[in-house]
Design an enzyme around this catalytic site. Structure first.
Site, PDB file in Angstrom:
ATOM      1  N   PRO A  95       0.756  -1.222  -0.020  1.00  0.00           N
ATOM      2  CA  PRO A  95       0.005   0.103  -0.093  1.00  0.00           C
ATOM      3  C   PRO A  95       0.613   1.426  -0.146  1.00  0.00           C
ATOM      4  CG  PRO A  95      -0.378  -1.220   2.016  1.00  0.00           C
ATOM      5  CD  PRO A  95       0.461  -2.022   1.155  1.00  0.00           C
ATOM      6  N   GLU A 122       2.556  -7.825   8.596  1.00  0.00           N
ATOM      7  CA  GLU A 122       2.531  -6.311   9.016  1.00  0.00           C
ATOM      8  C   GLU A 122       3.265  -5.754   7.585  1.00  0.00           C
ATOM      9  OE1 GLU A 122       0.759  -4.590  11.438  1.00  0.00           O
ATOM     10  OE2 GLU A 122      -0.126  -6.512  11.089  1.00  0.00           O
ATOM     11  N   ARG A 160      -3.224  -8.222 -20.826  1.00  0.00           N
ATOM     12  CA  ARG A 160      -4.360  -7.941 -21.821  1.00  0.00           C
ATOM     13  C   ARG A 160      -3.687  -6.848 -22.818  1.00  0.00           C
ATOM     14  NH1 ARG A 160      -7.407  -3.614 -21.073  1.00  0.00           N
ATOM     15  NH2 ARG A 160      -9.152  -4.400 -22.316  1.00  0.00           N
ATOM     16  N   ASP A 175      -9.559   1.239 -24.837  1.00  0.00           N
ATOM     17  CA  ASP A 175     -10.139   1.010 -23.592  1.00  0.00           C
ATOM     18  C   ASP A 175     -10.446   2.375 -22.929  1.00  0.00           C
ATOM     19  OD1 ASP A 175      -9.630  -1.602 -23.358  1.00  0.00           O
ATOM     20  OD2 ASP A 175      -7.514  -1.391 -22.570  1.00  0.00           O
TER      21      ASP A 175
HETATM   22  N1  ADE Z   1      -0.835  -5.080  -0.118  1.00  0.00           N
HETATM   23  C1  ADE Z   1      -1.883  -4.747   0.877  1.00  0.00           C
HETATM   24  N2  ADE Z   1      -2.587  -3.701   0.483  1.00  0.00           N
HETATM   25  C2  ADE Z   1      -2.117  -3.211  -0.769  1.00  0.00           C
HETATM   26  C3  ADE Z   1      -2.440  -2.409  -1.927  1.00  0.00           C
HETATM   27  N3  ADE Z   1      -3.415  -1.639  -1.619  1.00  0.00           N
HETATM   28  N4  ADE Z   1      -1.823  -2.456  -3.000  1.00  0.00           N
HETATM   29  C4  ADE Z   1      -0.899  -3.375  -3.139  1.00  0.00           C
HETATM   30  N5  ADE Z   1      -0.433  -4.137  -2.218  1.00  0.00           N
HETATM   31  C5  ADE Z   1      -1.104  -4.152  -1.121  1.00  0.00           C
END
Ligand code: ADE
Length: 254
Positions: A95, A122, A160, A175
């Site tokens: 994230p 974590e 793709r 697209d």
């Molecule tokens: N792992 C946990 N959350 C994630 C996200 N939003 N994007 C990529 N990998 C992740």
């Protein structure tokens, strides 16, 4: 293109690559996806892949050794991770990464090979970021239980775009997001459904008018739903004139 996915949960990937467009791309030799279990590269009787973080705080962190060893084994190098890093993207799904979008998909689609590392728990020991990963990608501002779904999404979006993966020539170019705009509406038979008509222009057989109508619909939809995309879209003079009309419509409440 070769995509290698490193994960603690390889079983999560089995069905997706066996269906539809991705299967066709694999069968046609456009794409090969290999899924590797990080645990196979962990040492010791218990093959431990995660441990509590230094400094406490709860949760578990993926250890660096099995991930480094897996990447090095997969790409056929035995020690120098810097050598591996220069060859192709080694992407950590997290994230904290840069936000994935169509232009990143297009950028990655030009590579011969991608290595995708799925984080879990974590997080991943920071040294994977420092010394192994060349890129970090997030699929959105939310936290998943791991990078596996993110790896599936990146693989799907990139696969793709391989030439010949989609049936119709040019399908990827039309697209949503391909030129920075959302796609307009599509219709198929029947001509009238529950009182709703297919727009006349689409049945007119007039190719130029159809193209213009589609472009205007794409502009209108983008204007209505994601106006910020227009700032970076590929627009010509005609597009800009149409946007002026849309702007006037909204000023005059039409
Ligand atoms: N792992 C946990 N959350 C994630 C996200 N939003 N994007 C990529 N990998 C992740």
């Amino acid at each position: 293109m070769q995509i290698d996915i490193l994960t603690l949960f390889p079983e999560l990937f089995t069905t997706h690559f066996e269906t539809s467009i991705l299967k066709r791309a694999r069968d046609a030799g456009l794409l090969n996806v290999s899924v590797h279990n990080i645990r196979d590269y962990a040492q010791g009787k218990h093959r431990v892949t995660d441990e509590p973080p230094y400094g406490g705080g709860g949760g578990m962190v993926l250890k660096p050794e099995p991930i480094f060893d897996a990447v090095q084994a997969i790409i056929g190098l035995n020690s120098d991770s810097n050598q591996a890093r220069n060859q192709f993207p080694i992407i950590l799904l997290t994230p904290q990464g840069r936000l994935f979008n169509q232009s990143i998909a297009q950028e990655l689609a030009t590579e011969n090979r991608l290595i995708l590392i799925c984080g879990r728990y974590e997080g991943v020991d920071e040294r994977v970021r420092q010394q192994l990963a060349t890129d970090e990608i997030s699929i959105g501002d939310y936290v998943l239980t791991g990078g596996e779904l993110a790896a599936l999404i990146v693989t799907d979006a990139v696969a793709r775009l391989q030439k010949g993966a989609l049936g119709a020539e040019g399908a990827a170019e039309a697209d949503s997001h391909a030129d920075g705009l959302l796609e307009g509406p599509h219709y198929t038979r029947p001509e009238t459904f529950r009182g709703m008509q297919v727009p006349d222009v689409l049945r007119s057989g007039h190719a130029v008018k159809i193209r213009q109508w589609r472009r205007e619909q794409a502009l209108r939809r983008t204007w209505q739903r994601r106006p910020e995309l227009l700032l970076n879209a590929n627009l010509d003079e005609e597009d800009k004139q149409f946007l002026m009309i849309l702007a006037e419509e909204s000023i005059h409440g039409m």
